[in-house]
Design an enzyme around this catalytic site. Structure first.
Site, PDB file in Angstrom:
ATOM      1  N   ASP A   1      13.834 -35.278  26.822  1.00  0.00           N
ATOM      2  CA  ASP A   1      13.586 -36.997  27.472  1.00  0.00           C
ATOM      3  C   ASP A   1      14.416 -36.319  28.807  1.00  0.00           C
ATOM      4  OD1 ASP A   1      12.452 -37.549  24.353  1.00  0.00           O
ATOM      5  OD2 ASP A   1      13.892 -39.170  25.265  1.00  0.00           O
TER       6      ASP A   1
ATOM      7  N   GLU B   1      10.563 -46.849  22.505  1.00  0.00           N
ATOM      8  CA  GLU B   1      12.048 -45.778  23.028  1.00  0.00           C
ATOM      9  C   GLU B   1      11.917 -45.740  24.196  1.00  0.00           C
ATOM     10  OE1 GLU B   1      12.553 -42.592  19.997  1.00  0.00           O
ATOM     11  OE2 GLU B   1      11.054 -41.731  21.409  1.00  0.00           O
TER      12      GLU B   1
END
Length: 580
Positions: free
Chosen positions: A108, A282
């Protein structure tokens, strides 16, 4: 970030030639929940038929954090016990204009912030091995979001846990009181994840984001859960407060909190459950995005893994309004940011000039990201994308994405200017081996020939873009004019095979419209497609076993006119060992 450089100029040319030649024989081996309604879940259901929201299994794991991407089973313990050996794939599949780590594993993006001079890209990073785990915040900086300079690791793993995803903001007015009087700095808010707990931490930087010092009274927000992560913070000007969105992952809820000092937080509301079924929600992001033609709307991005319609991970978005306390979607429709499989954990930049809406996503999918053919590094980022909202053919307001600033990397245009293709014909040109390419094309397919028998709709009138090689591999992007659909097919590339590595994808463009426009950016193992004015975006990893050496345009079932075309190679933007 690792301070080792992978560029070896003295060996580069012969090594790259050898790698190119060896690649030929390398052999490197769901449905929507239609209720998009903001609601705060409190109290007891009013009737026996009202379902309770799902309860997160917060304390059922005692070996690792509650996450949808645990460390791989074949890499137990310290990954340093299994050193990675460099192979030709590490060079040949490394992109030249997409950011990738020198070594190790990256996923990420986080902490995306413009400090007034430089853009910061922090990212989830295991510096020890090309597998997820031991998560630190890696760091790179840029003056244009394209040319990146590696920086030292910004936030390390500690005894308290790994440094999971979060955000960074410029505390311009020192609302936190953590800087000297009259000074400002960057504040990072992120999740510290241990096997039993995920809580929100704060760290400050007084040297323009180079190093961070943890707040001595961390955590700043703790629910006693191991499924509570990925804070993103904005300053909401109308209410003059900081607002945090953070995921209650297994509950499929996004929580909203408010603060005046970035330290003390008050719960405002919850959004969801809403959207896709899946395991974990998320990386929520909340951003006010301009609407084409005037005005703005708020967009809430939520990543889901696993649970994407095509398998694995994806990012969904909701369009609506935000009053400083509660997000309310405009309707029951959700969108996906991508029609392919390899854009996840989309994050937006904070403190952008003129409030420009810009995002970067991780170029990967948790179904296969730890099995890719590279050995010393894994993971890269998408190009930065400018985001707007625009109406589609049916009048729906949808997200449109376009690559930002890539024209500044153009080399001289490659000579390829076809104008007219008769039905069943093709034109072809050589492309430079190893160079990133930017292709823009607009074409119109002729009307359906008269007298076709019934049933031919969708099987005639196609325009196909092929990147191929003499070994018979082909990466195809095609437009079916009579069904108004676009496809991407990476299934005829032989450099990587894995059960979840899906080969074919498609998306609808405009029905009853024989014209289409597309932009394709091809860079080693990365492919980004922007079609239909950016309303249809496809992000896909590609692994040919040999370099792609030609570009071919062809038609079937009907003739076509190429209204415009441009083809450029792109200048390399980072100190990385690639095939050029």
């Amino acid at each position: 970030m690792s301070d080792k450089k992978t560029s070896r100029s003295a060996l580069a040319s012969p090594r790259r030639r050898a790698a190119l030649s060896s690649l030929v024989t390398l052999g490197a081996t769901g449905c929507l929940a239609g209720i998009a309604h903001a609601a705060e879940t409190t109290g007891t259901p009013s009737t026996p038929t009202t379902p309770l929201p799902p309860q997160a299994p917060d304390h059922t794991h005692d070996a690792e954090p509650n996450a949808s991407h645990p460390s791989p089973a074949d890499q137990p313990g310290n990954a340093l016990m299994h050193p990675a050996m460099e192979t030709p794939a590490d060079t040949l599949y490394r992109p030249s204009v997409h950011f990738s780590p020198t070594t190790g594993f990256m996923n990420d993006p986080n902490g995306l912030v413009f400090d007034g001079t430089r853009y910061h890209l922090y990212y989830q990073y295991d510096p020890f091995a090309p597998y997820a785990g031991h998560v630190h915040w890696g760091h790179a900086t840029s003056t244009d979001l394209l040319h990146w300079q590696d920086q030292p690791i910004a936030i390390p793993e500690t005894k308290a846990g790994e440094a999971y995803t979060g955000c960074a903001v410029v505390d311009e007015k020192n609302t936190s009181g953590l800087f000297a009087s009259g000074e400002s700095g960057i504040v990072a808010l992120y999740t510290r994840a241990s096997p039993t707990e995920q809580a929100q931490y704060l760290a400050v930087s007084k040297d323009q984001g180079q190093t961070f010092t943890e707040y001595e009274h961390n955590p700043i927000l703790d629910l006693g859960s191991n499924s509570f992560r990925d804070p993103q913070v904005i300053f909401h000007k109308p209410t003059r407060q900081w607002v945090m969105v953070v995921a209650k992952s297994r509950l499929h809820q996004i929580a909203f909190y408010a603060s005046t000092d970035l330290i003390h937080w008050v719960h405002l509301s919850d959004f969801g459950p809403s959207g896709l079924f899946g395991v974990d929600y998320e990386c929520p992001n909340l951003l006010e995005v301009p609407v084409e033609g005037g005005g703005t709307r708020w967009v809430l991005f939520v990543s889901v893994n696993p649970g994407a319609p095509l398998g694995g991970s994806t990012t969904q978005y909701f369009i609506g309004s935000f009053d400083g306390s509660r997000f309310t979607p405009d309707d029951t429709v959700i969108g996906l940011t991508d029609f392919a499989k390899d854009a996840y954990a989309l994050q937006v930049y904070s403190n952008m000039p003129k409030d420009e809406a810009v995002s970067i996503a991780w170029f990967g999918n948790w179904q296969y990201c730890q099995e890719l053919p590279t050995r010393t590094w894994r993971g890269c980022m998408t190009l930065p994308r400018t985001m707007t909202l625009k109406r589609d053919f049916a009048g729906w307001l949808r997200l449109a994405q376009q690559p930002r600033g890539v024209e500044s990397l153009w080399d001289r245009p490659l000579s390829f200017q076809p104008r007219r293709l008769a039905a069943g014909t093709s034109v072809q040109t050589a492309i430079p081996i190893g160079s990133a390419l930017d292709l823009s094309l607009s074409a119109t397919v002729d009307e359906r020939p008269a007298g076709l028998p019934p049933g031919d709709k969708g099987r005639t009138g196609r325009f196909v873009i092929t990147f191929g090689n003499e070994q018979g591999e082909a990466l195809t992007i095609g437009f079916d004019a009579f069904s108004g659909q676009l496809w991407l097919d990476r299934g005829n590339l032989r450099g990587f095979s894995q059960p979840f590595f899906t080969g074919e994808f498609s998306t609808v463009l405009n029905p009853d419209d024989r014209h289409f426009s597309i932009r394709v950016i091809l860079d080693a193992s990365t492919l980004e497609i922007f079609a239909n004015g950016g309303l249809s975006v496809g992000t896909a990893l590609i692994y040919p076993s040999a370099p792609l050496t030609f570009l071919r345009l062809e038609t079937s079932g009907a003739s076509a006119t190429v209204d415009s075309i441009s083809l450029h190679s792109l200048h390399k933007t980072m100190e990385r060992e690639t095939s050029i």
